[in-house]
Every structure is written in C-alpha cells, then in structure tokens.
Design an enzyme around this catalytic site. Structure first.
Site, PDB file in Angstrom:
ATOM      1  N   LEU A 159      42.312  45.115  34.858  1.00 10.48           N
ATOM      2  CA  LEU A 159      42.536  43.898  35.440  1.00 10.48           C
ATOM      3  C   LEU A 159      41.629  43.610  36.751  1.00 10.48           C
ATOM      4  CD1 LEU A 159      46.508  43.311  35.262  1.00 10.48           C
ATOM      5  CD2 LEU A 159      44.482  42.346  34.031  1.00 10.48           C
ATOM      6  N   ASP A 160      41.275  42.472  37.156  1.00  8.96           N
ATOM      7  CA  ASP A 160      40.452  42.313  38.468  1.00  8.96           C
ATOM      8  C   ASP A 160      41.519  42.818  39.524  1.00  8.96           C
ATOM      9  OD1 ASP A 160      38.547  41.217  36.948  1.00  8.96           O
ATOM     10  OD2 ASP A 160      38.922  39.284  37.313  1.00  8.96           O
ATOM     11  N   ARG A 161      40.959  43.132  40.544  1.00 16.80           N
ATOM     12  CA  ARG A 161      41.928  43.374  41.820  1.00 16.80           C
ATOM     13  C   ARG A 161      42.646  42.348  42.177  1.00 16.80           C
ATOM     14  NH1 ARG A 161      39.301  45.709  47.399  1.00 16.80           N
ATOM     15  NH2 ARG A 161      41.280  46.482  48.453  1.00 16.80           N
ATOM     16  N   ARG A 261      38.466  33.296  34.500  1.00 15.91           N
ATOM     17  CA  ARG A 261      38.210  32.509  35.709  1.00 15.91           C
ATOM     18  C   ARG A 261      37.035  31.770  35.417  1.00 15.91           C
ATOM     19  NH1 ARG A 261      38.084  37.527  39.756  1.00 15.91           N
ATOM     20  NH2 ARG A 261      37.462  36.106  41.198  1.00 15.91           N
TER      21      ARG A 261
END
Length: 331
Positions: A159-161, A261
C-alpha cells in the site's frame, strides 16, 4: 519468460546460501523454499544491518546480478538462481533501527486477522510498508521485531505510505506463494474507499488506461497515463454524491503503482488530499474541512488460504475520514 540469461557458472564460483559481511564478491544460491521471493526482499533478509537504500542502490547500478544478468528490484527469484552480491564495506552497515513501544503498540492494535500463517493489518496512514530512502522503519520491520520467533514475515502486497487500511502479510512461505499466485490470477479481492474531487461522470464504471512510472531527479516516483505504459484497469462504483465530491468504491483489476489515484485523475476527479496528483486549490478546500491526508482507504481484502479457508477481512474507516464525510453530508 524470465528476463535473465541462462545460468553459466564459472568453475571458480562457489555458491552458498549465506552472506559473509567480511567477504568480497559472493554468490548465493536460491533454495526451493524461497522461490517466488522478490530479489530486494531476498537481499534485505540476508544483508543484515545494510540500509535498505543501499540494497536498492546496488540493484539500480547493476552490482547485483542473477544468473549473470541485471535485474530490477521487483524481479522474482526461481529455485537454483545464482545471486551475485558485491562487496559491501563494513562502514556501510548500520544497526537496524528499533521500533519504539508506541509504534509497536499502534501496529499491535491494528491487527485485524492473525491465523494460519496470514496477518491482516489495518495500516495507519503515514506508515510506510517498509523502510527505504528517508524512511527508517516500515510496517514489515516493525512486525519482524514484534515476532522475533517467526523466521518468515513478508508482505503479500503493498500500500502507498499515505493510504490506510487492510494489508496482508504472510508468516509462512507457502501462504505467501499461494496468495500471491491467487493475486496474479485475479482471484484476490481488494476493495478501496476513495473520495474524488468534483462530480464523478455518470456511467463511468471502468477506467482502462495504461500507466507508466517516471522517477524525477529528486527521486520522487510519479505515474502518468501513457500509451507506452502497462495495461491497467480499475473498476469504480459511486457510493455517495456530495456538492463538492464523490465517494467511490474502487477495485483495482491490475496492481500498478498509484493506480487508483492516477485513474481518478485521468477521469478528471483526482482524490481529495492527494499531494501528488491533486491541485493545491482543491486540497486547500478539503484541508479547511479537516482533511489532512489522502482520502484512500483499503476497506477490505478477500483471499483463500492453501488449506481452502476463505478469508474476508474489513478495515473500519478512520475517524477523521468519517468526520469529513459527515461534514460533506451537512453542507
């Protein structure tokens, strides 16, 4: 097809399965039980004390070779592969950072599922999944310190930060291999909640747009829709409409970096709080409403374990996201 050339071992090569920090160039052979592991994770587990940023640097520069060929960090190893590890000076080694009690407690309280070799964590926003450039500690390092008796702990996916929510971590090699095979075969369910700026186009349920990664001079990764990019698909569902935004359910069919995104931005409705892909004016409007982070949350994961057990875990929406939705409903 594998990207490395055929293995041709010189007679002077003496492959082994352990790394000696005082040695020169060394060759490590990949055992059967580690087949399918990414080369960056393989190296990190063996180069004890070497910063993760250094591991990625020697990969980028081609100092690490697999079967005498250059590989990228995401390359997945096969049993019998020979990995060339360059000399690493003792000065480049550093003690692993220690997770404090507060961080350990945060991760402990975020465990949603722990059974049969699988962990599901409700990852807090702001916590990277692993350490790296500019990041001392990530989720995986904290878990390894929390479970010192477990010889194997690896991320199933990432997962992205800035993204919160459910993420799967394997505590057994066979679980990792099985669930990742399910993931590649499209049999894993990952559902997200996202808040898009503006009015999502009616009838737009699928976005298919190729994505290409770019690395800026600063080292920051950016992704854009490009005809030469990798095929990418995201399914969207409108859950609720507001005056200034749209709450979406999102299911990535492919698993590209920043996929949800960038696909939302491509449609013209970037995600609220996204510092990379959303304009400053839009983000300021949502900061004034109390949003201080990216509104993207991994709401649930679904998978099947090697013994046939079906796992479906939901991660509750963080309180700050719930508060923002309430404000939007009241406007």
């Amino acid at each position: 097809m594998r990207s490395t050339p055929p293995l041709k071992t010189a007679a002077a090569d003496t492959p082994s399965d352990t790394w000696n920090p005082s040695g020169g160039v060394q060759f490590l052979t990949v055992p059967e039980e580690l087949a399918g592991q990414r080369i960056d994770n393989f190296l990190q587990a063996r180069l004890k004390g070497v910063p993760r940023s250094r591991v990625y640097r020697i990969l980028r520069k081609g100092e690490v070779r697999v079967n005498k060929g250059r590989v990228k960090a995401e390359y997945k190893l096969a049993a019998g592969d020979m990995v060339r590890v360059p000399p690493i000076r003792a000065a480049e080694q550093a003690p692993a950072p220690h997770a404090g009690e507060q961080l350990r407690q945060l991760v402990h309280d975020s465990i949603l599922y722990d059974d049969k070799g699988l962990l599901v964590i409700n990852k807090p926003a702001g916590l990277a999944v692993h350490g790296g450039s500019g990041v001392r500690l990530g989720l995986i390092e904290v878990l390894r310190q929390m479970y010192p008796q477990s010889p194997f702990i690896e991320l199933v996916h990432r997962l992205d930060r800035d993204t919160s929510g459910a993420i799967m971590v394997a505590r057994k090699r066979n679980v990792l291999q099985h669930v990742q095979a399910e993931l590649r075969g499209g049999r894993i369910g990952k559902s997200y909640l996202a808040l898009a700026v503006g009015k999502w186009p009616r009838g737009r349920r699928v976005v298919e747009a190729p994505l290409r990664k770019n690395t800026l001079k600063s080292g920051e990764r950016m992704v854009s829709v490009h005809q030469d990019g990798k095929a990418s698909e995201t399914r969207f569902q409108v859950l609720e409409r507001f005056k200034a935004a749209t709450l979406l359910g999102a299911e990535p069919v492919t698993g590209r970096t920043h996929q949800i995104r960038v696909h939302a931005q491509f449609v013209g409705c970037p995600l609220a709080g996204d510092s990379k892909y959303t304009g400053g004016e839009d983000n300021r409007a949502f900061r004034e409403r109390g949003l201080k982070r990216l509104f993207l949350h991994s709401a649930s994961v679904r998978c099947t374990l090697p013994d046939g057990t079906d796992v479906h875990v939901e991660a509750p929406l963080p309180t700050e996201m719930q508060a923002l939705l309430k404000k939007l409903r009241d406007e």
